[in-house]
Design an enzyme around this catalytic site. Structure first.
Site, PDB file in Angstrom:
ATOM      1  N   GLY A 157     -14.398 -31.998  59.343  1.00 17.25           N
ATOM      2  CA  GLY A 157     -15.059 -32.125  58.042  1.00 17.25           C
ATOM      3  C   GLY A 157     -13.807 -32.434  57.007  1.00 17.25           C
ATOM      4  N   THR A 158     -14.294 -33.284  56.055  1.00 20.03           N
ATOM      5  CA  THR A 158     -13.677 -33.422  54.755  1.00 20.03           C
ATOM      6  C   THR A 158     -14.559 -34.141  53.798  1.00 20.03           C
ATOM      7  OG1 THR A 158     -13.110 -35.632  55.609  1.00 20.03           O
ATOM      8  CG2 THR A 158     -11.496 -34.025  56.023  1.00 20.03           C
ATOM      9  N   THR A 159     -14.167 -34.230  52.638  1.00 17.32           N
ATOM     10  CA  THR A 159     -13.319 -33.519  51.693  1.00 17.32           C
ATOM     11  C   THR A 159     -13.864 -32.589  50.801  1.00 17.32           C
ATOM     12  OG1 THR A 159     -12.178 -35.773  51.904  1.00 17.32           O
ATOM     13  CG2 THR A 159     -11.696 -34.575  50.062  1.00 17.32           C
TER      14      THR A 159
ATOM     15  N   LYS B  51     -20.618 -28.228  54.081  1.00 18.72           N
ATOM     16  CA  LYS B  51     -19.304 -27.669  54.192  1.00 18.72           C
ATOM     17  C   LYS B  51     -18.808 -26.752  52.960  1.00 18.72           C
ATOM     18  CE  LYS B  51     -17.836 -32.353  55.454  1.00 18.72           C
ATOM     19  NZ  LYS B  51     -16.825 -33.598  54.962  1.00 18.72           N
TER      20      LYS B  51
END
Length: 290
Positions: free
Chosen positions: A62-64, A95
């Site tokens: 996972g990003t950002t 996230k």
């Protein structure tokens, strides 16, 4: 007469450790009683897989994540994309998590381990408050998260790194307008206070921070800070394939949590974020082309 439960097995499955107050650290309790339940733990069917130190491409990442302080508070925002190598593994992963009344954590890195870690962290804060009768200070919360990141070092060396970004409002701050704080970590558990008023982690962080440098205003209000975060995530998505921008067709927007003294940690609704995202997209399209 020996005391027995009226229902078969009730109470007999709980060890004395479960029935005593014990340590105020729930993580330490798990480490002693059920280490297999820790993120990346081994035992009961789980085995350690230590193979090199390069990022693993066969698990979702996972990003950002970006964080921004504003007058009277702080926010954390994250895109919704998870990637598996060069493939989009999920378009709407979560996230950004509220961990208690005045703190929130955004996660980057190995998605499965990161989600387990932040959920355990939220339980850790609740457990401490119930055992001790008071909440941890903001520094105590950051230190607790640092120790959990350090406990994941073996998995990080195997390419399964987890990097959280912690934000919180310090109710004991001398200046309430500057009570919002941002703390970053490295894979060894080192913690770093980010005093610039903004920060970003994840594969798109370089582009997000470049945008934040130009857009950030220390005395902005909450709405302006939300707009700044969405703009930064848009810029990150524009240059980083692992970062997902606002998906207007599917109505998938960034996740944003704001934290203030008055309202505590509040997750913005899709309607609120969608309105900002649509305004950002519209303004980008209306800019003159060179």
């Amino acid at each position: 007469m020996e005391h027995t439960s009226s229902r078969s097995g009730l109470g007999s499955s709980l060890s004395p450790a479960h029935l005593s107050a014990g340590t105020s650290s729930f993580t330490d309790f798990l480490r002693a009683q059920a280490p297999e339940l820790l993120p990346g733990g081994t035992g009961r069917g789980r085995t350690a897989d230590i193979r090199g130190g390069e990022p693993r491409q066969d698990v979702p990442h996972g990003t950002t994540i970006v964080a921004v302080t504003f007058a009277g508070g702080v926010l954390v925002a994250g895109d919704r994309r998870a990637t598996q190598g060069n493939v989009i593994a999920q378009r709407d992963i979560e996230k950004v998590f509220i961990t208690d009344d005045h703190s929130s954590v955004g996660i980057a890195g190995t998605a499965g381990l990161a989600v387990e870690m932040v959920r355990l962290y939220a339980v850790e804060l609740q457990h401490y408050e119930k055992i001790e009768g008071v909440s941890l200070s903001l520094d105590g919360k950051a230190n607790k998260l640092a120790s959990m990141v350090r406990g994941n070092l073996d998995a990080a060396l195997a390419g399964l790194a987890v990097l959280p970004l912690f934000v919180g409002y310090d109710v004991e701050a001398d200046d309430p307008a500057r009570g919002g704080r941002i703390v970053s970590f490295d894979v060894t558990g080192g913690r770093y206070e980010e005093r610039a008023g903004f920060y970003a982690i994840g594969s798109g962080s370089t582009y997000a921070k470049s945008a934040l440098k130009k857009l950030y205003a220390p005395d902005s209000d909450r709405d302006a800070a939300v707009r700044t975060a969405v703009e930064a995530l848009w810029d990150a998505a524009d240059d980083d394939s692992a970062t997902g921008g606002p998906d207007l067709a599917r109505r998938i927007y960034p996740s944003i949590v704001t934290i203030t003294a008055e309202d505590g940690a509040v997750r913005l609704t899709d309607e609120e974020i969608g309105a900002v995202a649509e305004a950002v997209v519209r303004d980008r399209f209306e800019r003159p082309r060179g």
